[in-house]
Design a protein around this motif. Structure first.
Motif, PDB file in Angstrom:
ATOM      1  N   GLN A 100       0.786  -1.234   0.000  1.00 13.32           N
ATOM      2  CA  GLN A 100       0.000   0.000   0.000  1.00 13.32           C
ATOM      3  C   GLN A 100       0.818   1.284   0.000  1.00 13.32           C
ATOM      4  O   GLN A 100       0.578   2.168  -0.833  1.00 13.32           O
ATOM      5  N   THR A 101       1.760   1.448   0.919  1.00 14.90           N
ATOM      6  CA  THR A 101       2.456   2.732   0.988  1.00 14.90           C
ATOM      7  C   THR A 101       3.297   2.985  -0.251  1.00 14.90           C
ATOM      8  O   THR A 101       3.439   4.128  -0.685  1.00 14.90           O
ATOM      9  N   VAL A 102       3.844   1.927  -0.831  1.00 18.44           N
ATOM     10  CA  VAL A 102       4.587   2.090  -2.085  1.00 18.44           C
ATOM     11  C   VAL A 102       3.635   2.388  -3.234  1.00 18.44           C
ATOM     12  O   VAL A 102       3.921   3.229  -4.095  1.00 18.44           O
ATOM     13  N   PHE A 224      -7.222  -3.011  17.321  1.00 18.45           N
ATOM     14  CA  PHE A 224      -7.571  -2.872  15.909  1.00 18.45           C
ATOM     15  C   PHE A 224      -6.483  -3.527  15.056  1.00 18.45           C
ATOM     16  O   PHE A 224      -5.289  -3.318  15.293  1.00 18.45           O
ATOM     17  N   GLU A 225      -6.910  -4.305  14.079  1.00 20.27           N
ATOM     18  CA  GLU A 225      -5.976  -4.964  13.168  1.00 20.27           C
ATOM     19  C   GLU A 225      -6.398  -4.679  11.732  1.00 20.27           C
ATOM     20  O   GLU A 225      -7.575  -4.812  11.384  1.00 20.27           O
ATOM     21  N   ALA A 226      -5.420  -4.308  10.898  1.00 21.02           N
ATOM     22  CA  ALA A 226      -5.706  -4.075   9.483  1.00 21.02           C
ATOM     23  C   ALA A 226      -4.387  -3.941   8.734  1.00 21.02           C
ATOM     24  O   ALA A 226      -3.388  -3.468   9.287  1.00 21.02           O
ATOM     25  N   THR A 227      -4.392  -4.336   7.479  1.00 21.10           N
ATOM     26  CA  THR A 227      -3.224  -4.097   6.624  1.00 21.10           C
ATOM     27  C   THR A 227      -3.281  -2.712   5.988  1.00 21.10           C
ATOM     28  O   THR A 227      -2.296  -2.268   5.405  1.00 21.10           O
ATOM     29  N   ASP A 228      -4.411  -2.036   6.119  1.00 17.21           N
ATOM     30  CA  ASP A 228      -4.613  -0.716   5.508  1.00 17.21           C
ATOM     31  C   ASP A 228      -4.005   0.368   6.406  1.00 17.21           C
ATOM     32  O   ASP A 228      -4.561   0.704   7.451  1.00 17.21           O
ATOM     33  N   VAL A 229      -2.856   0.938   5.989  1.00 17.22           N
ATOM     34  CA  VAL A 229      -2.203   1.940   6.837  1.00 17.22           C
ATOM     35  C   VAL A 229      -2.976   3.260   6.855  1.00 17.22           C
ATOM     36  O   VAL A 229      -2.813   4.062   7.783  1.00 17.22           O
ATOM     37  N   LEU A 230      -3.819   3.512   5.874  1.00 16.38           N
ATOM     38  CA  LEU A 230      -4.658   4.710   5.914  1.00 16.38           C
ATOM     39  C   LEU A 230      -5.694   4.587   7.035  1.00 16.38           C
ATOM     40  O   LEU A 230      -6.071   5.587   7.662  1.00 16.38           O
ATOM     41  N   LEU A 235      -7.313   6.251  12.556  1.00 20.45           N
ATOM     42  CA  LEU A 235      -7.556   5.974  13.968  1.00 20.45           C
ATOM     43  C   LEU A 235      -6.682   6.839  14.865  1.00 20.45           C
ATOM     44  O   LEU A 235      -7.113   7.307  15.919  1.00 20.45           O
ATOM     45  N   VAL A 236      -5.442   7.073  14.436  1.00 21.72           N
ATOM     46  CA  VAL A 236      -4.548   7.951  15.197  1.00 21.72           C
ATOM     47  C   VAL A 236      -5.090   9.378  15.200  1.00 21.72           C
ATOM     48  O   VAL A 236      -5.163  10.035  16.246  1.00 21.72           O
ATOM     49  N   ILE A 237      -5.475   9.875  14.039  1.00 19.09           N
ATOM     50  CA  ILE A 237      -5.979  11.246  13.917  1.00 19.09           C
ATOM     51  C   ILE A 237      -7.221  11.462  14.795  1.00 19.09           C
ATOM     52  O   ILE A 237      -7.383  12.513  15.431  1.00 19.09           O
ATOM     53  N   GLU A 238      -8.080  10.435  14.856  1.00 14.45           N
ATOM     54  CA  GLU A 238      -9.310  10.549  15.651  1.00 14.45           C
ATOM     55  C   GLU A 238      -9.068  10.296  17.139  1.00 14.45           C
ATOM     56  O   GLU A 238      -9.994  10.347  17.947  1.00 14.45           O
ATOM     57  N   GLY A 239      -7.812   9.994  17.507  1.00 16.35           N
ATOM     58  CA  GLY A 239      -7.504   9.773  18.909  1.00 16.35           C
ATOM     59  C   GLY A 239      -7.947   8.420  19.432  1.00 16.35           C
ATOM     60  O   GLY A 239      -8.062   8.223  20.642  1.00 16.35           O
TER      61      GLY A 239
END
Length: 300
Positions: A100-102, A224-230, A235-239
């Motif tokens: 994904q990030t690449v 929370f588990e996911a391969t989607d880094v977005l 989740l980080v942005i929403e605290g």
């Protein structure tokens, strides 16, 4: 002389695991694949496969034969690359797999470069997880894959592949700014009381992240588990969670106000390309690797 087509079916069985998977990948019926493998076994004169329960297991003799098959296929890859080099420029079809990030950060720049410099080259791109990448290029589902390894968790060198490093990518703790006392000395322990989002169990990224937290003296509360880094980022942005995120993510999605990252990376993942041995001189592979390297330098 052994039939190369049947030898390739044996190799595919090692890569894909089942006769059904080989048949689906090569557009054969399972009975046809089984028949060809039985014919090869008869020609070789030794047992190549054994039924263990419901599984078909390859014998040590099969592994020896597959190793020779790999050498033959590598030489054929070199022949194809040399023939392609007699033409002008990179043309034809190139199938690229990337995580994904690449795919977000480097692939669009690569495509722009290739379109401008090699208009006769058709590039097809697919999304691949790190666990699938090298097997996919060996199985000829892709011609080039971009994959990664993490500090203390290197991807073992694999027979039949040629690897080339693109860049080192810093990994940092990401949290909302309401985590008290965040500083470089605390490292991931700054978020030890937070819920965490991580990649699923069984991935290299999860093994690295879990080890990092344990070495910092705590067991992360992974909710929370996911391969989607977005998804991680949101989740980080929403605290809602803390996460360990790579620098490349922020080249295309700048961190919003209120999001903190440690100024010093907690380690670096290695981003690298893998192609089949012998194909590394193919003009299309050379062009794609060059374009990816230029993209990695620009994103740095």
């Amino acid at each position: 002389m052994y039939d190369l087509h049947k030898l390739r079916l044996l190799r595919e069985l090692k890569l894909r695991g089942t006769v059904t998977a080989v048949a689906e990948a090569l557009s054969y019926s399972p009975s046809t694949v089984s028949q060809h493998l039985a014919q090869l076994e008869s020609q070789v004169g030794v047992k190549l496969m054994e039924q263990v329960g419901r599984r078909l297991v390859l014998t040590p003799a099969a592994d020896v034969l597959i190793a020779h098959t790999e050498a033959v296929m590598t030489q054929l890859e070199r022949a194809e690359a040399d023939m392609a080099a007699t033409r002008t420029g990179a043309v034809g079809l190139l199938r690229v797999g990337a995580f994904q990030t690449v795919a977000l950060g480097l692939v669009p720049l690569m495509l722009t470069t290739l379109r401008e410099q090699h208009p006769g080259l058709r590039v097809e791109v697919g999304h691949l997880e790190e666990r699938q990448a090298q097997a996919a290029v060996l199985a000829r589902d892709f011609d080039l894959v971009v994959t990664e390894d993490f500090p203390g968790h290197p991807v073992p060198a694999r027979q039949g592949l040629h690897d080339d490093t693109l860049r080192q990518d810093g990994l940092r703790l990401a949290v909302r700014s309401n985590v008290a006392g965040l500083n470089d000395q605390q490292g991931p322990a700054a978020a030890k009381d937070f819920p965490w989002v991580m990649e699923p169990e069984g991935t290299t990224a999860r093994a690295w992240a879990s080890t990092l937290c344990r070495e910092a003296g705590f067991e992360p509360d992974v909710r929370f588990e996911a391969t989607d880094v977005l998804f991680h980022r949101q989740l980080v942005i929403e605290g809602q969670a803390a996460a360990l995120l790579p620098d490349l993510l922020w080249r295309t999605a700048p961190p919003p106000p209120g999001l903190l990252r440690l100024s010093e990376p907690l380690g670096e993942r290695r981003i690298f390309t893998s192609v089949r041995s012998g194909s590394e001189r193919h003009p299309a592979i050379v062009a794609a690797r060059s374009a990816l390297l230029a993209a990695a330098r620009e994103r740095a």
